[in-house]
Scaffold this motif. Structure first.
Motif, PDB file in Angstrom:
ATOM      1  N   UNK A  93       0.837  -1.218   0.000  1.00 39.30           N
ATOM      2  CA  UNK A  93       0.000   0.000   0.000  1.00 39.30           C
ATOM      3  C   UNK A  93       0.870   1.268   0.000  1.00 39.30           C
ATOM      4  N   UNK A  94       1.874   1.258   0.903  1.00 45.31           N
ATOM      5  CA  UNK A  94       2.758   2.419   1.010  1.00 45.31           C
ATOM      6  C   UNK A  94       3.550   2.606  -0.293  1.00 45.31           C
ATOM      7  N   UNK A  95       4.017   1.506  -0.843  1.00 45.87           N
ATOM      8  CA  UNK A  95       4.775   1.577  -2.106  1.00 45.87           C
ATOM      9  C   UNK A  95       3.888   2.088  -3.239  1.00 45.87           C
ATOM     10  N   UNK A  96       2.629   1.682  -3.207  1.00 50.01           N
ATOM     11  CA  UNK A  96       1.694   2.145  -4.246  1.00 50.01           C
ATOM     12  C   UNK A  96       1.484   3.654  -4.125  1.00 50.01           C
ATOM     13  N   UNK A  97       1.337   4.112  -2.875  1.00 51.35           N
ATOM     14  CA  UNK A  97       1.152   5.555  -2.646  1.00 51.35           C
ATOM     15  C   UNK A  97       2.372   6.342  -3.110  1.00 51.35           C
ATOM     16  N   UNK A  98       3.555   5.814  -2.752  1.00 48.62           N
ATOM     17  CA  UNK A  98       4.803   6.482  -3.173  1.00 48.62           C
ATOM     18  C   UNK A  98       4.842   6.551  -4.698  1.00 48.62           C
ATOM     19  N   UNK A  99       4.497   5.449  -5.343  1.00 51.88           N
ATOM     20  CA  UNK A  99       4.528   5.406  -6.811  1.00 51.88           C
ATOM     21  C   UNK A  99       3.618   6.480  -7.407  1.00 51.88           C
ATOM     22  N   UNK A 100       2.385   6.545  -6.881  1.00 50.34           N
ATOM     23  CA  UNK A 100       1.418   7.514  -7.419  1.00 50.34           C
ATOM     24  C   UNK A 100       1.930   8.937  -7.224  1.00 50.34           C
ATOM     25  N   UNK A 101       2.326   9.271  -5.985  1.00 49.77           N
ATOM     26  CA  UNK A 101       2.772  10.648  -5.712  1.00 49.77           C
ATOM     27  C   UNK A 101       4.041  10.996  -6.503  1.00 49.77           C
ATOM     28  N   UNK A 102       4.957  10.039  -6.588  1.00 47.19           N
ATOM     29  CA  UNK A 102       6.214  10.322  -7.278  1.00 47.19           C
ATOM     30  C   UNK A 102       5.961  10.588  -8.759  1.00 47.19           C
ATOM     31  N   UNK A 103       5.119   9.727  -9.352  1.00 48.76           N
ATOM     32  CA  UNK A 103       4.876   9.892 -10.796  1.00 48.76           C
ATOM     33  C   UNK A 103       4.094  11.177 -11.062  1.00 48.76           C
ATOM     34  N   UNK A 104       3.121  11.471 -10.203  1.00 52.01           N
ATOM     35  CA  UNK A 104       2.376  12.731 -10.387  1.00 52.01           C
ATOM     36  C   UNK A 104       3.332  13.932 -10.242  1.00 52.01           C
ATOM     37  N   UNK A 105       4.216  13.855  -9.246  1.00 48.76           N
ATOM     38  CA  UNK A 105       5.205  14.927  -9.051  1.00 48.76           C
ATOM     39  C   UNK A 105       6.080  15.098 -10.287  1.00 48.76           C
ATOM     40  N   UNK A 106       6.498  13.969 -10.863  1.00 55.32           N
ATOM     41  CA  UNK A 106       7.346  14.017 -12.067  1.00 55.32           C
ATOM     42  C   UNK A 106       6.575  14.623 -13.246  1.00 55.32           C
ATOM     43  N   UNK A 107       5.309  14.223 -13.384  1.00 52.40           N
ATOM     44  CA  UNK A 107       4.495  14.753 -14.493  1.00 52.40           C
ATOM     45  C   UNK A 107       4.305  16.264 -14.324  1.00 52.40           C
ATOM     46  N   UNK A 141       3.644  17.852  -4.250  1.00 55.88           N
ATOM     47  CA  UNK A 141       3.414  16.407  -4.433  1.00 55.88           C
ATOM     48  C   UNK A 141       4.717  15.628  -4.220  1.00 55.88           C
ATOM     49  N   UNK A 142       5.817  16.179  -4.748  1.00 60.74           N
ATOM     50  CA  UNK A 142       7.110  15.503  -4.566  1.00 60.74           C
ATOM     51  C   UNK A 142       7.505  15.472  -3.089  1.00 60.74           C
ATOM     52  N   UNK A 143       7.217  16.562  -2.381  1.00 67.18           N
ATOM     53  CA  UNK A 143       7.534  16.596  -0.942  1.00 67.18           C
ATOM     54  C   UNK A 143       6.758  15.498  -0.215  1.00 67.18           C
ATOM     55  N   UNK A 144       5.501  15.298  -0.617  1.00 67.48           N
ATOM     56  CA  UNK A 144       4.690  14.233   0.012  1.00 67.48           C
ATOM     57  C   UNK A 144       5.316  12.873  -0.297  1.00 67.48           C
ATOM     58  N   UNK A 145       5.669  12.655  -1.564  1.00 70.19           N
ATOM     59  CA  UNK A 145       6.239  11.348  -1.931  1.00 70.19           C
ATOM     60  C   UNK A 145       7.579  11.132  -1.222  1.00 70.19           C
ATOM     61  N   UNK A 146       8.338  12.211  -1.075  1.00 69.95           N
ATOM     62  CA  UNK A 146       9.619  12.116  -0.382  1.00 69.95           C
ATOM     63  C   UNK A 146       9.402  11.760   1.094  1.00 69.95           C
ATOM     64  N   UNK A 147       8.401  12.383   1.690  1.00 67.93           N
ATOM     65  CA  UNK A 147       8.066  12.067   3.082  1.00 67.93           C
ATOM     66  C   UNK A 147       7.655  10.608   3.224  1.00 67.93           C
ATOM     67  N   UNK A 148       6.818  10.126   2.312  1.00 68.24           N
ATOM     68  CA  UNK A 148       6.367   8.728   2.357  1.00 68.24           C
ATOM     69  C   UNK A 148       7.539   7.768   2.175  1.00 68.24           C
ATOM     70  N   UNK A 149       8.430   8.158   1.257  1.00 74.15           N
ATOM     71  CA  UNK A 149       9.604   7.329   0.981  1.00 74.15           C
ATOM     72  C   UNK A 149      10.512   7.279   2.207  1.00 74.15           C
ATOM     73  N   UNK A 150      10.649   8.411   2.886  1.00 72.27           N
ATOM     74  CA  UNK A 150      11.455   8.457   4.118  1.00 72.27           C
ATOM     75  C   UNK A 150      10.873   7.481   5.138  1.00 72.27           C
ATOM     76  N   UNK A 151       9.545   7.556   5.293  1.00 71.87           N
ATOM     77  CA  UNK A 151       8.855   6.685   6.238  1.00 71.87           C
ATOM     78  C   UNK A 151       9.084   5.220   5.862  1.00 71.87           C
ATOM     79  N   UNK A 152       8.988   4.943   4.569  1.00 72.88           N
ATOM     80  CA  UNK A 152       9.160   3.573   4.062  1.00 72.88           C
ATOM     81  C   UNK A 152      10.567   3.056   4.371  1.00 72.88           C
ATOM     82  N   UNK A 153      11.567   3.909   4.134  1.00 70.80           N
ATOM     83  CA  UNK A 153      12.954   3.486   4.365  1.00 70.80           C
ATOM     84  C   UNK A 153      13.226   3.284   5.856  1.00 70.80           C
ATOM     85  N   UNK A 154      12.658   4.172   6.684  1.00 73.11           N
ATOM     86  CA  UNK A 154      12.823   4.020   8.139  1.00 73.11           C
ATOM     87  C   UNK A 154      12.188   2.697   8.577  1.00 73.11           C
TER      88      UNK A 154
END
Lengths: 265, 441
Positions: free
Chosen positions: A1-15, A33-46
């Motif tokens: 779920x978290x990876x899916x969210x990161x994917x969506x936010x990251x791709x939207x940020x890139x677009x 949007x990128x800041x959100x994906x970065x935050x989610x990614x940080x959480x995921x890595x932690x």
């Protein structure tokens, strides 16, 4: 779920960051949007790190996630710290990060515990930062060629207005390539020392040989600049090609090693 | 006094509505405006006035009970132009439309050259003159906001960026290729008007030591002295070429001065170096093959530079949409601030009702007048709008006076009389029921 969210936010940020070339106000949405994906990614890595009680760089999949995290962080930093025409950098950087992230989804292998001892941590850190620096150098090269193409066609469009001056981009690409090469050499040395401890190169002999070849090729780039005065388009194109050499090292040879040895990092 | 309790209107002419022959007659100098402020003290007694007069517009911003006829009379006296001469070129906007107009003017999107920087200073001067003349009154807040809008437009959008003159575009291209221009070696061929213009632009951008090459050295020396550079004869050209980053040709010479061969020879030692040639001469002085003399050599002739000017204009027009968003945002904020203590909702409700009727009836009629061309349709549109403004003007002045006196009964009666929308009615009733600071009621 978290990876899916990161994917969506990251791709939207890139677009959005690419859309920012045409509508600069889109960059605000891209940054949020990128800041959100970065935050989610940080959480995921932690989360990964805590689950394995280890830094999340001990497998190729998690290492790629860290690389994407650094790329997104760089894109945000460029927007906030430098601003101005450097903001357009995120329009090139984030799509590349998105490709890496999608590659990561394909090779995700969780955290395989492996003691990060001896020279190996230095090898990993230096290699990661080197890849980021060389990626930035290649992106400045790409930006140079795009803006130069518009000027040469005498049809100024989006890149003429949004990107920094040609000479400035040429200088940045050269500086970043220099930084990247320095880090690469440190990674090579640390890798060699690590190979002594492990009784084999960290990512296998093929990757070690290719890394050395990569360093020689970047050395050649600097020789062309200093001895033959290479600047501008040829130098920019060479940096882009050289980054493909780096990619071969990381995305092909490393994967080959993982599959061939069934050993994760 | 509560700003919103007073009607705001703008009456004026500009470069769109009036030809230069009318604008030059109707325009006023700062001295004339100040004299007008002194002699017509009655003008500001119940609101405020500010006159904005530039080469492209003359506008009267009036707050208070003054009518259109009053303002035209003042204008006639101040400028000496008969109102009959002006009438067909005039525009008259009230309240929100007047505020919107002033904000657009300050932002530079109502200018002949979109985003031109001078207008903001001119709006500031108009406001300053009104302040100095003691007639700004409640326009103080409106003009302060307009100045903020002007600054926001220029900092938050690119409406003032991207050059629109040949000289500026040359500098812009140089900056977008080289970044910092201060250390560049610039070589200019020619010392005529165009060469002088470009040399001055380049010099003011921060380039020192500009090299001027001219067939007549004395003329070159004069320009070189002006821009802190050095003059050379044509025979020095080949030697100077090798060191130059930017080469600008603007001569009247009928022949090619820089050939591909000469350039190749000059750049042999540094073929990867960035070089930019501008050929602003007609006929051209730089061989188009020069672009092949190095790997990073650009050659732009006068048409290429002009095409960049056109692209820049298009870019500014695109940015004008973003400015409009800022203007709308600021108009709403100011309107809310001004309406907090007045009968703004009632006035707007009444105006909206009239506008709805006007638009509905007009569109019904227009469907039956298919034979009219666009100009005739515009005329009818303007005439109906003017009619509505004139009919509503006096009732609105009266309503503001009643509200200012705290005469709630009469204001309430208007709400009932026109069956205004329930939300407007509720808001207006709530506002007029509250005791107002400084009001007699």
């Amino acid at each position: 779920m978290l990876r899916a969210l990161i994917t969506v936010f990251y791709i939207v940020g890139a677009v959005f960051s690419v859309a920012g070339f045409y509508r600069p106000r889109r960059l605000i949405s891209a940054t949020v949007v990128t800041a959100v994906s970065w935050g989610l990614l940080t959480f995921y890595l932690i989360h990964l790190g805590l689950a394995a009680a280890e830094l999340p760089v001990t497998s190729f999949g998690t290492w790629l996630a860290v690389l994407v995290w650094i790329i997104a962080g760089m894109a945000l930093m460029v927007v906030w710290v430098f601003g101005g025409q450097y903001r357009a950098l995120s329009g090139f950087l984030l799509p590349v990060g998105a490709v890496f992230w999608l590659a990561d989804l394909g090779v995700a292998d969780g955290v395989q515990r492996m003691p990060l001892s001896g020279w190996l941590p230095l090898h990993i850190v230096a290699a990661t930062l080197a890849v980021v620096a060389l990626l930035l150098a290649a992106i400045f090269g790409l930006m140079y060629t795009e803006k130069e193409r518009e000027l040469r066609k005498k049809s100024v469009e989006v890149f003429y207005y949004r990107l920094p001056a040609l000479q400035v981009m040429d200088r940045w690409s050269s500086r970043l390539a220099g930084l990247g090469l320095g880090l690469w050499l440190i990674a090579l040395a640390a890798g060699a020392l690590s190979a002594r401890q492990l009784a084999r190169p960290p990512m296998g002999p093929l990757a070690a040989g290719w890394s050395l070849f990569t360093a020689v090729m970047y050395g050649l780039y600097f020789m062309m600049r200093s001895a033959f005065g290479w600047r501008g388009r040829p130098a920019a194109v060479m940096l882009m090609v050289l980054f493909l050499v780096v990619l071969i090292n990381f995305l092909t040879l490393n994967l080959h090693w993982i599959v061939a040895s069934s050993f994760h990092f | 006094m509560g700003g919103g309790a007073v009607k705001l209107q703008v009456i004026g002419i500009n470069h769109v509505t009036a030809p230069v022959s009318i604008r030059e007659q109707a325009g006023m100098s700062s001295e004339e405006i100040m004299a007008g402020y002194r002699t017509l003290a009655g003008l500001h007694s119940d609101g405020g006035v500010a006159v904005l007069s530039t080469c492209n517009r003359t506008e009267f911003y009036v707050a208070g009970a003054a009518t259109l006829a009053d303002v035209l009379t003042w204008w006639e006296q101040w400028s000496g132009v008969e109102r009959g001469q002006l009438s067909e070129y005039l525009y008259w906007l009230q309240d929100d439309q007047a505020i919107d107009h002033l904000f657009r003017v300050a932002a530079g999107v109502d200018s002949m050259i979109i985003g031109e920087p001078e207008i903001l200073g001119q709006v500031k001067t108009a406001y300053q003159l009104a302040q100095d003349g003691g007639v700004a009154g409640v326009l103080h807040r409106v003009f302060q906001t307009a100045l903020r809008v002007g600054k926001r437009a220029r900092t938050e959008t690119a409406v003032s960026q991207n050059a629109l003159s040949m000289g500026h575009v040359v500098v812009e291209l140089v900056e977008r290729v080289f970044g910092q221009v201060s250390g560049l070696k610039v070589l200019i061929l020619g010392a005529g008007d165009m060469a002088g213009l470009v040399a001055r632009h380049i010099h003011s951008a921060g380039v020192s030591g500009i090299q001027i090459v001219n067939r007549t050295p004395s003329r070159g020396q004069s320009l070189a002295k002006e821009v802190g550079g050095k003059a050379y004869g044509l025979h020095d050209l080949d030697g100077l070429l090798a060191q130059a980053d930017v080469i600008i040709a603007a001569t009247k010479s009928p022949e090619i001065l820089v050939t591909e061969q000469v350039a190749r020879k000059a750049f042999r030692e540094s073929e990867h170096r960035l070089r930019f040639f501008f050929d602003l001469s007609v006929p051209r002085n730089i061989d188009s093959g020069v672009r092949r003399s190095g790997r990073e050599v650009f050659v732009y002739d006068i048409d290429d530079v002009r095409s960049v000017v056109e692209k820049n204009q298009a870019e500014r027009r695109r940015e004008a949409d973003a400015v409009d968003r800022i203007v709308r945002e600021e108009v709403v904020q100011l309107r809310e601030a001004l309406s907090a203590t007045d009968i703004g909702p009632l006035i707007r409700g009444l105006r909206d009702r009239a506008e709805e009727i006007r638009v509905a009836e007009l569109s019904r009629v227009m469907t039956r007048l298919n034979h009219l061309d666009d100009e005739e349709r515009d005329l009818i549109e303007q005439a109906t709008r003017l009619m509505i403004n004139k009919i509503l003007n006096d009732p609105m002045v009266s309503m503001r006076k009643w509200a200012a006196r705290g005469d709630h009964e009469r204001v309430d009666m208007v709400v009932d009389l026109f069956h205004l929308r329930p939300e407007v009615e509720a808001k207006t009733r709530a506002i007029i029921a509250e005791p107002r600071l400084g009001s007699s009621g």
